[in-house]
Design a protein around this motif. Structure first.
Motif, PDB file in Angstrom:
ATOM      1  N   ASP A   1      62.567 -11.781-117.088  1.00  0.00           N
ATOM      2  CA  ASP A   1      62.704 -12.962-117.038  1.00  0.00           C
ATOM      3  C   ASP A   1      63.476 -13.750-115.761  1.00  0.00           C
ATOM      4  O   ASP A   1      63.902 -12.930-115.136  1.00  0.00           O
ATOM      5  CB  ASP A   1      63.928 -13.507-118.312  1.00  0.00           C
ATOM      6  CG  ASP A   1      63.574 -14.883-118.787  1.00  0.00           C
ATOM      7  OD1 ASP A   1      62.751 -15.731-118.281  1.00  0.00           O
ATOM      8  OD2 ASP A   1      64.162 -15.327-119.717  1.00  0.00           O
ATOM      9  N   THR A   2      63.080 -14.983-115.407  1.00  0.00           N
ATOM     10  CA  THR A   2      63.537 -15.457-114.395  1.00  0.00           C
ATOM     11  C   THR A   2      64.882 -15.454-113.839  1.00  0.00           C
ATOM     12  O   THR A   2      65.469 -15.650-112.880  1.00  0.00           O
ATOM     13  CB  THR A   2      62.918 -16.824-113.977  1.00  0.00           C
ATOM     14  OG1 THR A   2      63.283 -17.806-114.921  1.00  0.00           O
ATOM     15  CG2 THR A   2      61.274 -16.670-113.800  1.00  0.00           C
ATOM     16  N   ILE A   3      65.561 -15.589-115.166  1.00  0.00           N
ATOM     17  CA  ILE A   3      67.319 -15.615-115.118  1.00  0.00           C
ATOM     18  C   ILE A   3      67.635 -14.042-115.215  1.00  0.00           C
ATOM     19  O   ILE A   3      68.915 -13.725-115.346  1.00  0.00           O
ATOM     20  CB  ILE A   3      67.994 -15.995-116.096  1.00  0.00           C
ATOM     21  CG1 ILE A   3      67.606 -15.761-117.575  1.00  0.00           C
ATOM     22  CG2 ILE A   3      67.508 -17.717-116.275  1.00  0.00           C
ATOM     23  CD1 ILE A   3      68.472 -16.238-118.441  1.00  0.00           C
ATOM     24  N   GLY A   4      66.708 -13.192-115.092  1.00  0.00           N
ATOM     25  CA  GLY A   4      67.028 -11.489-115.236  1.00  0.00           C
ATOM     26  C   GLY A   4      66.959 -11.053-116.416  1.00  0.00           C
ATOM     27  O   GLY A   4      66.816 -11.939-117.282  1.00  0.00           O
ATOM     28  N   ILE A   5      67.300  -9.899-116.703  1.00  0.00           N
ATOM     29  CA  ILE A   5      67.010  -9.257-117.858  1.00  0.00           C
ATOM     30  C   ILE A   5      67.896  -9.636-118.897  1.00  0.00           C
ATOM     31  O   ILE A   5      69.082  -9.751-118.100  1.00  0.00           O
ATOM     32  CB  ILE A   5      66.706  -7.525-117.967  1.00  0.00           C
ATOM     33  CG1 ILE A   5      68.125  -7.132-117.283  1.00  0.00           C
ATOM     34  CG2 ILE A   5      65.669  -7.129-116.943  1.00  0.00           C
ATOM     35  CD1 ILE A   5      68.166  -5.563-117.347  1.00  0.00           C
TER      36      ILE A   5
ATOM     37  N   ILE B   1      64.859 -20.341-108.115  1.00  0.00           N
ATOM     38  CA  ILE B   1      64.877 -18.949-108.211  1.00  0.00           C
ATOM     39  C   ILE B   1      64.053 -18.413-109.088  1.00  0.00           C
ATOM     40  O   ILE B   1      63.593 -17.398-109.080  1.00  0.00           O
ATOM     41  CB  ILE B   1      66.469 -18.784-108.647  1.00  0.00           C
ATOM     42  CG1 ILE B   1      66.905 -17.478-107.840  1.00  0.00           C
ATOM     43  CG2 ILE B   1      66.645 -18.257-110.308  1.00  0.00           C
ATOM     44  CD1 ILE B   1      68.550 -17.317-108.008  1.00  0.00           C
ATOM     45  N   SER B   2      63.488 -19.132-109.896  1.00  0.00           N
ATOM     46  CA  SER B   2      62.431 -18.808-110.810  1.00  0.00           C
ATOM     47  C   SER B   2      61.024 -18.835-110.259  1.00  0.00           C
ATOM     48  O   SER B   2      60.099 -17.918-110.683  1.00  0.00           O
ATOM     49  CB  SER B   2      62.093 -19.749-112.165  1.00  0.00           C
ATOM     50  OG  SER B   2      61.481 -21.086-111.503  1.00  0.00           O
ATOM     51  N   LEU B   3      60.741 -19.075-108.912  1.00  0.00           N
ATOM     52  CA  LEU B   3      59.491 -18.985-108.478  1.00  0.00           C
ATOM     53  C   LEU B   3      59.213 -17.270-108.053  1.00  0.00           C
ATOM     54  O   LEU B   3      58.119 -17.001-108.007  1.00  0.00           O
ATOM     55  CB  LEU B   3      59.529 -19.837-107.193  1.00  0.00           C
ATOM     56  CG  LEU B   3      59.582 -21.240-107.244  1.00  0.00           C
ATOM     57  CD1 LEU B   3      59.275 -21.827-106.057  1.00  0.00           C
ATOM     58  CD2 LEU B   3      58.447 -21.727-108.378  1.00  0.00           C
ATOM     59  N   LEU B   4      60.164 -16.823-107.755  1.00  0.00           N
ATOM     60  CA  LEU B   4      59.983 -15.253-107.410  1.00  0.00           C
ATOM     61  C   LEU B   4      60.810 -14.555-108.313  1.00  0.00           C
ATOM     62  O   LEU B   4      61.698 -14.372-108.409  1.00  0.00           O
ATOM     63  CB  LEU B   4      60.540 -15.114-105.968  1.00  0.00           C
ATOM     64  CG  LEU B   4      60.410 -13.826-105.365  1.00  0.00           C
ATOM     65  CD1 LEU B   4      58.835 -13.411-105.139  1.00  0.00           C
ATOM     66  CD2 LEU B   4      60.822 -13.450-103.911  1.00  0.00           C
ATOM     67  N   GLY B   5      59.765 -13.792-108.925  1.00  0.00           N
ATOM     68  CA  GLY B   5      60.335 -12.703-110.004  1.00  0.00           C
ATOM     69  C   GLY B   5      61.221 -11.823-109.544  1.00  0.00           C
ATOM     70  O   GLY B   5      61.418 -11.555-108.477  1.00  0.00           O
ATOM     71  N   LEU B   6      62.013 -11.078-110.510  1.00  0.00           N
ATOM     72  CA  LEU B   6      63.128 -10.088-110.067  1.00  0.00           C
ATOM     73  C   LEU B   6      62.612  -8.721-110.171  1.00  0.00           C
ATOM     74  O   LEU B   6      62.105  -8.295-111.443  1.00  0.00           O
ATOM     75  CB  LEU B   6      64.267 -10.415-110.668  1.00  0.00           C
ATOM     76  CG  LEU B   6      64.823 -11.711-110.360  1.00  0.00           C
ATOM     77  CD1 LEU B   6      66.018 -12.167-111.368  1.00  0.00           C
ATOM     78  CD2 LEU B   6      65.618 -11.686-108.973  1.00  0.00           C
TER      79      LEU B   6
ATOM     80  N   GLY C   1      57.076  -5.384-113.347  1.00  0.00           N
ATOM     81  CA  GLY C   1      58.546  -5.367-113.056  1.00  0.00           C
ATOM     82  C   GLY C   1      58.916  -4.692-111.918  1.00  0.00           C
ATOM     83  O   GLY C   1      60.135  -4.665-111.305  1.00  0.00           O
ATOM     84  N   LEU C   2      57.930  -4.126-111.097  1.00  0.00           N
ATOM     85  CA  LEU C   2      58.428  -2.847-110.018  1.00  0.00           C
ATOM     86  C   LEU C   2      58.149  -3.674-108.647  1.00  0.00           C
ATOM     87  O   LEU C   2      58.620  -3.325-107.747  1.00  0.00           O
ATOM     88  CB  LEU C   2      57.535  -1.867-110.020  1.00  0.00           C
ATOM     89  CG  LEU C   2      57.701  -0.973-111.319  1.00  0.00           C
ATOM     90  CD1 LEU C   2      56.935   0.458-111.322  1.00  0.00           C
ATOM     91  CD2 LEU C   2      59.058  -0.571-111.576  1.00  0.00           C
ATOM     92  N   HIS C   3      57.103  -4.712-108.287  1.00  0.00           N
ATOM     93  CA  HIS C   3      57.064  -5.512-107.209  1.00  0.00           C
ATOM     94  C   HIS C   3      56.689  -4.726-106.147  1.00  0.00           C
ATOM     95  O   HIS C   3      57.167  -4.533-105.279  1.00  0.00           O
ATOM     96  CB  HIS C   3      58.605  -6.108-106.922  1.00  0.00           C
ATOM     97  CG  HIS C   3      59.003  -7.253-107.845  1.00  0.00           C
ATOM     98  ND1 HIS C   3      59.256  -8.422-107.347  1.00  0.00           N
ATOM     99  CD2 HIS C   3      58.953  -7.233-109.257  1.00  0.00           C
ATOM    100  CE1 HIS C   3      59.322  -9.357-108.368  1.00  0.00           C
ATOM    101  NE2 HIS C   3      59.456  -8.669-109.499  1.00  0.00           N
ATOM    102  N   GLY C   4      55.310  -4.347-106.175  1.00  0.00           N
ATOM    103  CA  GLY C   4      54.534  -3.977-105.102  1.00  0.00           C
ATOM    104  C   GLY C   4      53.305  -4.410-104.696  1.00  0.00           C
ATOM    105  O   GLY C   4      52.594  -4.511-105.717  1.00  0.00           O
ATOM    106  N   GLY C   5      52.782  -4.912-103.749  1.00  0.00           N
ATOM    107  CA  GLY C   5      51.534  -5.562-103.147  1.00  0.00           C
ATOM    108  C   GLY C   5      51.363  -5.490-101.864  1.00  0.00           C
ATOM    109  O   GLY C   5      51.905  -5.330-101.145  1.00  0.00           O
ATOM    110  N   TYR C   6      50.033  -5.982-101.504  1.00  0.00           N
ATOM    111  CA  TYR C   6      49.846  -5.994 -99.993  1.00  0.00           C
ATOM    112  C   TYR C   6      48.986  -7.445 -99.714  1.00  0.00           C
ATOM    113  O   TYR C   6      48.623  -7.863-100.807  1.00  0.00           O
ATOM    114  CB  TYR C   6      49.107  -4.905 -99.701  1.00  0.00           C
ATOM    115  CG  TYR C   6      47.568  -4.518-100.184  1.00  0.00           C
ATOM    116  CD1 TYR C   6      47.427  -3.855-101.097  1.00  0.00           C
ATOM    117  CD2 TYR C   6      46.546  -5.508 -99.615  1.00  0.00           C
ATOM    118  CE1 TYR C   6      46.070  -3.792-101.862  1.00  0.00           C
ATOM    119  CE2 TYR C   6      45.317  -5.493-100.065  1.00  0.00           C
ATOM    120  CZ  TYR C   6      45.101  -4.552-101.162  1.00  0.00           C
ATOM    121  OH  TYR C   6      43.875  -4.559-101.853  1.00  0.00           O
TER     122      TYR C   6
END
Lengths: 459, 459
Positions: A105-109, A323-328, B300-305
């Motif tokens: 979630d964009t506010i974190g888990i 902050i919600s634009l880029l996932g965590l 959830g892991l965040h890997g791309g190119y």
């Protein structure tokens, strides 16, 4: 078709760090070693930045076991991991939706904000922390960068300024990219890199001639200086930002690793609360921390948080949206969670793992101190002040020249002081002591030998 | 002190998605279930976005085993993991500096760029790919966002525009935050969400009245539409951007999951190369892919190119500098590495693991197809076109009302079409079929029952 005209001038103003050239040089040297080229050393040692796992610091077993079990849940259902680990992993896995592959979630888990605010309330001995004021981030740089992006006005006139300490890592680049400008204030190298309020006042006066300074950025405990502020110094800072109507950005990333007798970490939030009115209700404080530093050192995992104090609720809503634009990344959050909630005495199976935990704590504590002692002692013997004299006489020689020659001849990679914003003519090098004692011994051996020869060659 | 005036107007313009309100509603419902409140369902099912692991898709064992072993290297030295896993983990661990806690180099871990370019050369059957044109990212959104940040001029006059498909996820927000504007072009819902060049021309004409359109953004295979472009359609697009001097941003994140007979993925890069001069030397193409989608689904892991083709080398230098400001999570890169280099027939121990690998491939292939078939068939029986009629008659009822009521009454969370940019009066819902067959059965059961009642209540 020429697209060059399209490039955002802010991006063009991002300063290339000299360390980059040194890292490329190191890669080339490693390649040469691999191809069998003879060198007076077997490998490159890179202590040019705080990257402790790369130079021998061991990660915390409990946290790694929990994360590995979340990644590969078959480990939870087997006897391959200790019971505590399996229980913690099971709880976390439920909390993140059953797989580390789920988007956060964009506010974190879900538990993350509460975990942080509970930790902060404990740490600050009861100064309350509300989970709604916590923002989960990729790490300190990310939190700071987002805050700047939010606070920089679109029209950019006048330019927004942030008072920023020198020396500090990657000085000013985050500011430049967000459209702000860094106004340097200089820490006092003669007094253990102490921060003087008079210097802040000087910096602010000069800033007001060229920009609209909106914030003061402090790093406490200092990075890369290691200086720890006293409560009195922090109170002075708070009075200063209150009077000058500045926001206070506190990077408190190194709160877990303090070196030196009598050093104690107090958070800006605690000092602010204890100063009472009018300060405690008025000073807008943003404080950051992460799992990248401290006893975790998990720089590769990307988990951190930012706490806002006394910010306008409407500003926080905007911040949430940004902050919600880029996932965590999930894994960084798991590391952060374990950092905030380590195994405690009194927990059912603490006895069973106390040994490991104590071992880890002692290890980190002891090697840090030892490394520092070694460092001070060896530098003493080398009479390092002579280098400065040489540099000042040979003004054509920059700190980069010293670093590049050191790397080529000894395989030791350190960082030139100018990368940290230190002005020309002061000639510093930075080496990070967050490494194993063995590595530190080798670092100092190489540096010592090189330095003696360097003094002969250039005196 | 009022700081509200400080907030960057670009941040204020970020549109809050209605899905956010639905997610909050879902959290509240889950809390009520936990507290024992009686509901006609046991749990919330969220298919409002492509988050396959959250709804039952199993992660790839080999990749998870390798990553868990890198996290907790004791697994490499034991017999708790298969040999292939341990070998792969050992190689990767050496490559990242011995610990996943090490900071990644800003260009990614050393082998990463080469891995990507080797993968691309294989995929595109020999069309060359140079590792210097590859940029490692946090995932597709990150690559796209950085590219926009770089290309948006500081002065913002005239506003930079990007032609962007509708429907698409999080429509326009990334553009807004970087200071650009999204110019919508509409995909043809009557023809399986096909892209028509005439519509692009219309959008471009209207864009030129309000901004300076610099790029066309295409998503192929389509997200969320699933439409796969034909080679002819791609050639048309390439001629269009060539003639109109636009950059081409291709999101090719879903290249591994194609549903439908005769569908085949061809990359924009391959089509461009095969069209020859003048197109192949002139069209500036940026293509993105990640481990978040496809057969990995590791969001959830965040890997791309991101791969740049025909971009000016000086622009790439600037891009390198921008990308270096935010470090890269290690774990996402490990996932990407395994995705690009899965176990292959002919590798020493492939036979031993072929079964698992085949199983995984078949599973993903088969349930996707089955889910789609189920979906089409059930919607057919519900005669879903009637909903549109109802909505058109009751114009006060937005798609959000339908979604919110569906969630409250059945625990099923889907996404209102307006979040994807679809214009008022068209009334769509989106549900993501990347889930297990069992879950999809339950989703359709709940939707069917609700919809019948909804038709009674509102007809």
């Amino acid at each position: 078709m020429s697209q060059h005209r399209l490039v955002n001038p802010l991006v063009r103003n991002i300063r290339a760090l000299k360390r980059g050239a040194l890292v490329r040089q190191a890669v080339r040297i490693e390649e040469e070693i691999k191809q069998g080229m003879k060198k007076p050393y077997n490998e490159v040692i890179d202590v040019s930045r705080d990257n402790p796992h790369a130079t021998g610091m061991k990660p915390m077993s409990f946290s790694r076991q929990v994360i590995a079990s979340c990644i590969y849940p078959e480990l939870i259902d087997s006897d391959k991991m200790p019971l505590d680990v399996r229980e913690r992993a099971k709880t976390l896995l439920e909390c993140i939706g059953g797989s580390v592959g789920c988007y956060s979630d964009t506010i974190g888990i879900p538990i993350m904000r509460d975990s942080v605010s509970d930790f902060l309330t404990r740490r600050d001995e009861g100064v309350p922390s509300a989970s709604g004021n916590i923002f989960i981030t990729h790490g300190s740089d990310h939190g700071f960068g987002l805050l700047l992006t939010m606070l920089v006005r679109g029209d950019r006139s006048p330019l927004v300024g942030v008072l920023t300490p020198v020396p500090s890592q990657d000085f000013g680049n985050a500011l430049v990219a967000s459209g702000a400008t860094a106004v340097p204030y200089y820490l006092d190298g003669q007094q253990g890199w102490r921060l003087h309020t008079e210097e802040l006042q000087r910096a602010l006066r000069s800033a007001r001639e060229v920009c609209d300074p909106i914030a003061l950025y402090v790093i406490n405990p200092g990075d890369p200086t290691g200086h720890v502020q006293s409560r009195e110094s922090m109170e002075e800072i708070i009075r200063f930002v209150y009077e000058e109507k500045l926001l206070l950005f506190a990077n408190e990333d190194h709160q877990d690793i303090l070196i030196g007798e009598g050093c104690m970490f107090i958070s800006y939030k605690k000092v602010l609360a204890e100063m009472g009115s009018p300060f405690s209700d008025a000073v807008e404080l943003a404080s950051i921390h992460s799992a990248s530093k401290g006893f975790m050192g998990e720089g590769g995992l990307h988990g951190g948080y930012l706490e806002l104090v006394n910010f306008d609720p409407s500003v926080q809503i905007e911040f949430d949206r940004l902050i919600s634009l880029l996932g965590l990344p999930i894994i960084g959050q798991l590391a952060l969670e374990v950092m905030l909630n380590p195994l405690q005495p009194g927990e059912p199976s603490y006895e069973q793992y106390q040994e490991k935990w104590d071992w880890a704590e002692q290890l980190y504590g002891s090697w840090l101190t030892m490394a520092l002692n070694l460092c001070v002692c060896r530098f003493g013997r080398l009479r390092i002040t002579h280098v400065l004299v040489i540099f000042q006489e040979e003004e054509k020689l920059p700190d980069f020249f010293y670093c590049s020659r050191l790397l080529e001849q000894t395989g030791l990679c350190v960082c030139p002081g100018s990368d940290l914003g230190l002005p020309e003519g002061t000639y510093h090098i930075r080496l990070c002591i967050m490494t194993s004692v063995d590595t530190m011994e080798e670092v100092l051996r190489r540096l010592g030998k090189f330095h003696k020869q360097f003094m002969k060659d250039f005196s």
